[in-house]
Design an enzyme around this catalytic site. Sequence first.
Site, PDB file in Angstrom:
ATOM      1  N   HIS A   1     -39.740 -14.436  -3.438  1.00  0.00           N
ATOM      2  CA  HIS A   1     -39.473 -15.997  -3.535  1.00  0.00           C
ATOM      3  C   HIS A   1     -39.481 -16.538  -2.113  1.00  0.00           C
ATOM      4  CE1 HIS A   1     -37.812 -19.612  -4.840  1.00  0.00           C
ATOM      5  NE2 HIS A   1     -37.790 -19.293  -6.053  1.00  0.00           N
TER       6      HIS A   1
ATOM      7  N   GLU B   1     -46.172 -20.947  -6.101  1.00  0.00           N
ATOM      8  CA  GLU B   1     -45.083 -21.934  -6.066  1.00  0.00           C
ATOM      9  C   GLU B   1     -44.662 -22.409  -4.568  1.00  0.00           C
ATOM     10  OE1 GLU B   1     -41.173 -20.986  -8.362  1.00  0.00           O
ATOM     11  OE2 GLU B   1     -40.611 -20.211  -6.408  1.00  0.00           O
TER      12      GLU B   1
END
Length: 239
Positions: free
Chosen positions: A94, A154
């Site tokens: 992430h 993302e």
Amino acid sequence: MKKPLIVANWKATKTIKETVQWIKEAKPALEKINSADIVICPSFTSLPFVASMFKDTNVKVGSQEVSKFKKGAYTGEVTVEMLDGLADYSIVGHSERRRLFGEDDDDVIKKVKLLFEYNITPILCVSDLLQTDSYISRGEIIIEKSEKIIFVYEPPSAISGGGAYRPDNPEDVNLAAGKISEKIGKKIVVLYGGSINPENVNSFLSQKNIDGGLVGQASTDPKVFMDLFASIKLGGMVD
Ligand code: 13P
């Protein structure tokens, strides 16, 4: 379109007490949802509770992170082995981990390898296309196991991080997701993450190359999260 996969990333937002409340409000309705596959990723402290609450249901559980180390003198780390039996999925790579905790692509590849040792499915975040190249060049495992990895496009600029919603344009996301697949060279699962909410979710899920969403802020409030599934159903996204 096939059933979308919706992954909830609660990030560092919930105490155990708040988790209990979320489950109380959302569980009965979540268990009836068949318009999407669902994975909930709570914090480590809430993980055992959430895993036991959703045991033998349609709702799967994942961790938000995992150690790059297998076992040993690594104070504070949560290893893959510790997740065994608790989580079916784990988010890795992430952008918040990279930006705030200095993780790099080599760390991420180590985690992916360890996850496969324990049959935990990696939910691998990709911030941009260059990063896809970097993953591919660093670890054969990315190509070898690509059909068992959930890729997430993302872009960090689209993550709300508690601020204003600013999702990317769905057509641009579709293009990027298609390019990630092309680089891998196989049909893979690609989710989009970045300010998904009940109002915009269908604009992403209706794109050819997007198989679901990694949802931050909109997953933390049970009512908003349920609205998301109501939108998906209304949007007729499922065959
Ligand atoms: P938001 O949905 O809050 O933008 O977060 C996206 C994200 O980072 C999911 O991992």
